[in-house]
Design a protein around this motif. Structure first.
Motif, PDB file in Angstrom:
ATOM      1  N   ARG A 180      22.384   6.778   8.499  1.00 26.48           N
ATOM      2  CA  ARG A 180      21.010   6.287   8.497  1.00 26.48           C
ATOM      3  C   ARG A 180      20.054   7.467   8.557  1.00 26.48           C
ATOM      4  O   ARG A 180      20.339   8.471   9.210  1.00 26.48           O
ATOM      5  CB  ARG A 180      20.795   5.382   9.715  1.00 26.48           C
ATOM      6  CG  ARG A 180      19.382   4.867   9.899  1.00 26.48           C
ATOM      7  CD  ARG A 180      19.259   4.173  11.236  1.00 26.48           C
ATOM      8  NE  ARG A 180      17.887   3.775  11.531  1.00 26.48           N
ATOM      9  CZ  ARG A 180      17.347   3.768  12.729  1.00 26.48           C
ATOM     10  NH1 ARG A 180      18.064   4.148  13.771  1.00 26.48           N
ATOM     11  NH2 ARG A 180      16.100   3.379  12.915  1.00 26.48           N
ATOM     12  N   VAL A 181      18.929   7.372   7.894  1.00 22.55           N
ATOM     13  CA  VAL A 181      17.901   8.416   7.948  1.00 22.55           C
ATOM     14  C   VAL A 181      16.605   7.820   8.471  1.00 22.55           C
ATOM     15  O   VAL A 181      16.111   6.823   7.934  1.00 22.55           O
ATOM     16  CB  VAL A 181      17.663   9.053   6.567  1.00 22.55           C
ATOM     17  CG1 VAL A 181      16.535  10.080   6.647  1.00 22.55           C
ATOM     18  CG2 VAL A 181      18.940   9.703   6.057  1.00 22.55           C
ATOM     19  N   LEU A 182      16.089   8.411   9.505  1.00 26.33           N
ATOM     20  CA  LEU A 182      14.798   8.028  10.065  1.00 26.33           C
ATOM     21  C   LEU A 182      13.808   9.140   9.736  1.00 26.33           C
ATOM     22  O   LEU A 182      13.976  10.281  10.200  1.00 26.33           O
ATOM     23  CB  LEU A 182      14.919   7.840  11.575  1.00 26.33           C
ATOM     24  CG  LEU A 182      13.639   7.509  12.340  1.00 26.33           C
ATOM     25  CD1 LEU A 182      13.078   6.164  11.895  1.00 26.33           C
ATOM     26  CD2 LEU A 182      13.912   7.500  13.846  1.00 26.33           C
ATOM     27  N   ILE A 184      17.018  12.834   0.943  1.00 24.85           N
ATOM     28  CA  ILE A 184      17.979  12.718   2.036  1.00 24.85           C
ATOM     29  C   ILE A 184      18.182  11.254   2.403  1.00 24.85           C
ATOM     30  O   ILE A 184      19.262  10.853   2.860  1.00 24.85           O
ATOM     31  CB  ILE A 184      17.512  13.542   3.267  1.00 24.85           C
ATOM     32  CG1 ILE A 184      18.590  13.591   4.339  1.00 24.85           C
ATOM     33  CG2 ILE A 184      16.211  13.005   3.827  1.00 24.85           C
ATOM     34  CD1 ILE A 184      19.811  14.384   3.983  1.00 24.85           C
ATOM     35  N   VAL A 185      17.176  10.414   2.133  1.00 24.16           N
ATOM     36  CA  VAL A 185      17.290   8.975   2.395  1.00 24.16           C
ATOM     37  C   VAL A 185      18.337   8.362   1.467  1.00 24.16           C
ATOM     38  O   VAL A 185      19.217   7.604   1.901  1.00 24.16           O
ATOM     39  CB  VAL A 185      15.928   8.283   2.223  1.00 24.16           C
ATOM     40  CG1 VAL A 185      16.062   6.775   2.429  1.00 24.16           C
ATOM     41  CG2 VAL A 185      14.900   8.871   3.186  1.00 24.16           C
ATOM     42  N   ASP A 186      18.263   8.688   0.184  1.00 23.07           N
ATOM     43  CA  ASP A 186      19.253   8.180  -0.772  1.00 23.07           C
ATOM     44  C   ASP A 186      20.644   8.723  -0.466  1.00 23.07           C
ATOM     45  O   ASP A 186      21.649   8.009  -0.593  1.00 23.07           O
ATOM     46  CB  ASP A 186      18.855   8.563  -2.198  1.00 23.07           C
ATOM     47  CG  ASP A 186      17.622   7.807  -2.689  1.00 23.07           C
ATOM     48  OD1 ASP A 186      17.239   6.816  -2.032  1.00 23.07           O
ATOM     49  OD2 ASP A 186      17.040   8.235  -3.703  1.00 23.07           O
ATOM     50  N   ALA A 187      20.717   9.985  -0.043  1.00 22.17           N
ATOM     51  CA  ALA A 187      22.016  10.562   0.315  1.00 22.17           C
ATOM     52  C   ALA A 187      22.618   9.827   1.502  1.00 22.17           C
ATOM     53  O   ALA A 187      23.838   9.591   1.554  1.00 22.17           O
ATOM     54  CB  ALA A 187      21.862  12.048   0.627  1.00 22.17           C
ATOM     55  N   GLY A 188      21.775   9.433   2.452  1.00 18.70           N
ATOM     56  CA  GLY A 188      22.264   8.673   3.596  1.00 18.70           C
ATOM     57  C   GLY A 188      22.863   7.341   3.182  1.00 18.70           C
ATOM     58  O   GLY A 188      23.925   6.941   3.664  1.00 18.70           O
ATOM     59  N   ARG A 189      22.181   6.655   2.274  1.00 16.52           N
ATOM     60  CA  ARG A 189      22.709   5.382   1.783  1.00 16.52           C
ATOM     61  C   ARG A 189      24.039   5.591   1.064  1.00 16.52           C
ATOM     62  O   ARG A 189      24.972   4.787   1.186  1.00 16.52           O
ATOM     63  CB  ARG A 189      21.706   4.734   0.829  1.00 16.52           C
ATOM     64  CG  ARG A 189      20.394   4.315   1.468  1.00 16.52           C
ATOM     65  CD  ARG A 189      19.593   3.447   0.525  1.00 16.52           C
ATOM     66  NE  ARG A 189      18.245   3.193   1.039  1.00 16.52           N
ATOM     67  CZ  ARG A 189      17.159   3.808   0.614  1.00 16.52           C
ATOM     68  NH1 ARG A 189      17.256   4.726  -0.354  1.00 16.52           N
ATOM     69  NH2 ARG A 189      15.970   3.525   1.114  1.00 16.52           N
ATOM     70  N   ARG A 190      24.127   6.679   0.318  1.00 15.94           N
ATOM     71  CA  ARG A 190      25.333   6.956  -0.468  1.00 15.94           C
ATOM     72  C   ARG A 190      26.523   7.299   0.418  1.00 15.94           C
ATOM     73  O   ARG A 190      27.644   6.840   0.171  1.00 15.94           O
ATOM     74  CB  ARG A 190      25.052   8.094  -1.445  1.00 15.94           C
ATOM     75  CG  ARG A 190      26.243   8.473  -2.304  1.00 15.94           C
ATOM     76  CD  ARG A 190      25.866   9.573  -3.284  1.00 15.94           C
ATOM     77  NE  ARG A 190      27.004  10.015  -4.066  1.00 15.94           N
ATOM     78  CZ  ARG A 190      26.973  11.024  -4.924  1.00 15.94           C
ATOM     79  NH1 ARG A 190      25.843  11.688  -5.109  1.00 15.94           N
ATOM     80  NH2 ARG A 190      28.050  11.370  -5.577  1.00 15.94           N
ATOM     81  N   PHE A 191      26.295   8.111   1.456  1.00 15.26           N
ATOM     82  CA  PHE A 191      27.413   8.626   2.250  1.00 15.26           C
ATOM     83  C   PHE A 191      27.605   7.911   3.580  1.00 15.26           C
ATOM     84  O   PHE A 191      28.568   8.190   4.291  1.00 15.26           O
ATOM     85  CB  PHE A 191      27.231  10.130   2.484  1.00 15.26           C
ATOM     86  CG  PHE A 191      27.273  10.926   1.216  1.00 15.26           C
ATOM     87  CD1 PHE A 191      28.434  11.006   0.461  1.00 15.26           C
ATOM     88  CD2 PHE A 191      26.142  11.592   0.753  1.00 15.26           C
ATOM     89  CE1 PHE A 191      28.478  11.735  -0.714  1.00 15.26           C
ATOM     90  CE2 PHE A 191      26.177  12.330  -0.422  1.00 15.26           C
ATOM     91  CZ  PHE A 191      27.346  12.396  -1.162  1.00 15.26           C
TER      92      PHE A 191
END
Length: 399
Positions: free
Chosen positions: A84-86, A74-81
């Motif tokens: 931010r993911v905490l 989900i961290v990589d998905a946040g960067r892609r789309f």
């Protein structure tokens, strides 16, 4: 972030949960910010760095999927789309102060809050349920169930549903038909029993007589015995017996469905436990907002039964999508939004074949909740292939 068309103050949108609802809402909000030039800070708080597509856990248990097909970062998905993911665990919501507290000591403010924390598995609710049997409601559980099925040489399989509603209402019926067909194909003599709390004694009765009839015919054709219990469940693992007040079922292999309970962060937060039934969280069924806070959207499985909807990924997906639409509309000046989905299509497995049905969703003004009117579309092996392809493509698209 680019400058907002509305004002120069960034809107802070906090999304709790990295599952289906959290991912759908965060992605839609982030994409709207990029396309429309809105100054939004979209933050997902997830208790682990993985987004798991939970319906595929059953496929892992039955050997038709591997763990890598079940999860994505989900961290990589946040960067892609663009969100931010905490990675942290929510401990409490202070909606009066528009703040969320986390395990690592953070206190996060927000302008809008989207809550999609799923459900907690209440294994402790019934004696012995936490100690005995197998399940596929976590990836680790699915792996262990897969090993147990591989070791199974014959006998009596009991699939226990302690109570309803539970996560993914169709799952027990999918599982028992697939179990019966799998054992037959492997040349293993097995009795498959579905021990359930269904009050009518018929499968998926809440979805209407047509859907129930089709699944009942399939269960009978598969040779599965369906037994109704009264809810007083006790698992005696030493003797290999499930007692449920009016019945007693012996088993050689026990598969269990977890009782759904309110996630702990909501149970600890004032105003986030439904007074009429503490297993669930309050919600306004028309728009999925919290009854007391217009800036809080309740789109997780924890709020689906009070809204008149199943505890499953499809209604959660639509609720998250609708919540994001409402937030974007308010930020940009109030353009009209389509509202909650008017229909949802449900697909399921039964062995090598599959089932597809549609539910029309109508809001009942008198009862102030959604109601489902469901019917069967078709049954065919192609449906199984379509469902499996969709599930696996969901994760593949995030990588």
């Amino acid at each position: 972030m680019t400058e907002s068309r509305v004002d120069n103050v960034a809107k802070r949108i906090l999304v709790l949960g990295g599952g289906t609802g959290g991912y759908v809402a965060a992605r839609k909000l982030a994409e709207a910010a990029r396309k429309q030039g809105l100054d939004l800070e979209v933050t997902v708080v997830a208790d682990e760095p993985w987004h798991d597509f939970r319906p595929l856990y059953a496929d892992v248990a039955f050997g038709t999927a591997v763990p890598d097909e079940v999860r994505a970062s989900i961290v990589d998905a946040g960067r892609r789309f663009g969100f931010r993911v905490l990675v942290d665990r929510v401990t409490r919501i202070d909606a009066g102060e528009r703040a969320v507290e986390t395990e690592k000591g953070g206190r996060l403010g927000y302008d809008y809050l989207v809550v999609s924390l799923g459900v907690r598995y209440g294994w402790e609710a019934y004696p012995g349920l936490d100690r005995y049997g197998y399940h596929n409601y976590t990836l680790e559980g699915a792996t262990e169930l897969g090993k147990a099925l591989a070791r199974f040489k014959g006998g009596r399989i009991v699939l226990l549903v302690p109570e309803t509603p539970h996560r993914c209402g169709m799952y027990p019926y999918e599982a028992v038909t697939q179990l019966a067909e799998t054992m037959k194909n492997r040349g293993i003599k097995a009795e498959v029993v579905l021990l359930t709390r269904e009050r009518t004694g018929k499968p998926l009765a809440a979805l209407g007589t047509d859907v129930s009839r089709v699944w009942w015919e399939k269960i009978q054709a598969a040779g599965v015995e369906m037994v109704q219990h009264d809810g007083n469940v006790e698992v005696d693992g030493e003797r290999g017996v499930v007692r449920a007040g009016n019945v007693e079922e012996r088993y050689d292999l026990l598969i269990k469905v977890p009782p759904s309970r309110l996630p702990e962060p909501l149970a600890r937060s004032e105003g986030f436990q439904l007074k009429q039934d503490p297993r669930w969280a309050p919600v306004r069924p028309r728009n999925f907002r919290h009854p007391d806070y217009d800036d809080v959207f309740m789109v997780g499985e924890h709020s689906m039964p009070p809204a008149g909807l199943p505890t499953a990924g499809i209604p959660v997906h639509f609720a998250a999508d609708y919540a994001a639409d409402q937030i974007i509309s308010e930020i940009t000046g109030g353009y009209p939004v389509a509202g909650y989905a008017k229909t949802m299509t449900c697909v399921g497995y039964w062995g090598t074949s599959g089932y597809a049905g549609t539910c029309e969703i109508r809001y009942d003004e008198k009862e102030q909740r959604n109601k489902l009117y469901c019917y069967t579309i078709m049954t065919s092996p192609i449906i199984r292939l379509m469902k499996e392809a969709f599930y696996k493509s969901w994760i593949a698209a995030m990588k």
